[in-house]
Write a protein that holds these residues in place. Structure first.
Motif, PDB file in Angstrom:
ATOM      1  N   LEU A  82      69.960  44.123  66.930  1.00  0.00           N
ATOM      2  CA  LEU A  82      71.031  44.647  67.771  1.00  0.00           C
ATOM      3  C   LEU A  82      72.391  44.374  67.153  1.00  0.00           C
ATOM      4  O   LEU A  82      73.260  45.250  67.130  1.00  0.00           O
ATOM      5  CB  LEU A  82      70.948  44.029  69.176  1.00  0.00           C
ATOM      6  CG  LEU A  82      72.004  44.502  70.160  1.00  0.00           C
ATOM      7  CD1 LEU A  82      71.873  46.012  70.384  1.00  0.00           C
ATOM      8  CD2 LEU A  82      71.895  43.754  71.466  1.00  0.00           C
ATOM      9  N   ARG A  83      72.590  43.167  66.631  1.00  0.00           N
ATOM     10  CA  ARG A  83      73.862  42.846  65.979  1.00  0.00           C
ATOM     11  C   ARG A  83      74.090  43.721  64.757  1.00  0.00           C
ATOM     12  O   ARG A  83      75.185  44.206  64.517  1.00  0.00           O
ATOM     13  CB  ARG A  83      73.894  41.377  65.574  1.00  0.00           C
ATOM     14  CG  ARG A  83      74.244  40.437  66.718  1.00  0.00           C
ATOM     15  CD  ARG A  83      74.585  39.060  66.201  1.00  0.00           C
ATOM     16  NE  ARG A  83      73.532  38.437  65.425  1.00  0.00           N
ATOM     17  CZ  ARG A  83      72.509  37.740  65.944  1.00  0.00           C
ATOM     18  NH1 ARG A  83      72.435  37.565  67.247  1.00  0.00           N
ATOM     19  NH2 ARG A  83      71.605  37.213  65.168  1.00  0.00           N
ATOM     20  N   ALA A  84      73.000  43.935  63.995  1.00  0.00           N
ATOM     21  CA  ALA A  84      73.127  44.791  62.812  1.00  0.00           C
ATOM     22  C   ALA A  84      73.453  46.228  63.217  1.00  0.00           C
ATOM     23  O   ALA A  84      74.266  46.888  62.556  1.00  0.00           O
ATOM     24  CB  ALA A  84      71.847  44.757  61.994  1.00  0.00           C
ATOM     25  N   PHE A  85      72.865  46.698  64.292  1.00  0.00           N
ATOM     26  CA  PHE A  85      73.082  48.067  64.735  1.00  0.00           C
ATOM     27  C   PHE A  85      74.501  48.246  65.294  1.00  0.00           C
ATOM     28  O   PHE A  85      75.150  49.256  65.026  1.00  0.00           O
ATOM     29  CB  PHE A  85      72.043  48.447  65.803  1.00  0.00           C
ATOM     30  CG  PHE A  85      72.194  49.834  66.329  1.00  0.00           C
ATOM     31  CD1 PHE A  85      71.843  50.938  65.529  1.00  0.00           C
ATOM     32  CD2 PHE A  85      72.685  50.076  67.584  1.00  0.00           C
ATOM     33  CE1 PHE A  85      71.981  52.212  65.994  1.00  0.00           C
ATOM     34  CE2 PHE A  85      72.826  51.369  68.066  1.00  0.00           C
ATOM     35  CZ  PHE A  85      72.472  52.437  67.271  1.00  0.00           C
TER      36      PHE A  85
END
Length: 159
Positions: free
Chosen positions: A152-155
């Motif tokens: 989620l953080r990467a997205f």
């Protein structure tokens, strides 16, 4: 046979809510914050059972302060079983009656106390079968969430 309903979806909101509840239960107060009931202090065998089992149950999330009275009852049942067992060892399982031999009344009390002890012990996961049915350590779920959080953080581009 009838249907039992749809197959559960582990990613549904209800399943996730249950998982979160188990995580909250895992973050319980330390063992010294769950105090034994005052009535237990007069019974050394019950206090010994509390000291032997309560810390592990608290750490596993199976004993909270609101359950202390019920666990105290389990401790008292353990004490009663020890006391009745000693009396049966002294007096014997069989007693003479005017009609012959019969089971000792103390032996019947011991049988009932043991049955009640095992029934209540199941609620705290103290039997092998009940321990297997209760949720295991949540460490594998934490790694799944960490992976999901990282994705989620990467997205989203979050730090």
């Amino acid at each position: 046979m009838g249907r039992r309903g749809p197959i559960p979806n582990p990613k549904s909101g209800r399943s996730q809510a249950g998982r979160n509840t188990r995580k909250a239960a895992a973050k319980l107060p330390p063992a010294e914050k769950v105090a034994p009931p005052a009535a237990l202090a007069a019974d050394p065998a019950a206090v010994r059972f509390w000291r032997d089992h309560a810390p592990q149950l608290i750490a596993a999330g199976r004993l909270r302060q609101e359950q202390a009275e019920t666990f105290g009852l389990l401790c008292r049942l353990f004490s009663d079983c020890e006391m009745l067992g000693e009396q049966v060892r002294r007096e014997g399982w069989i007693t003479a009656t005017d009609k012959g031999q019969a089971a000792s009344p103390v032996a019947k009390l011991l049988r009932d106390a043991r049955r009640d002890f095992v029934a209540l012990a199941r609620d705290f996961g103290l039997t092998a079968a009940s321990s297997a049915r209760l949720p295991a350590d949540e460490s594998n779920h934490a790694s799944e969430e960490d992976e999901e959080a990282a994705l989620l953080r990467a997205f989203t581009g979050g730090a």
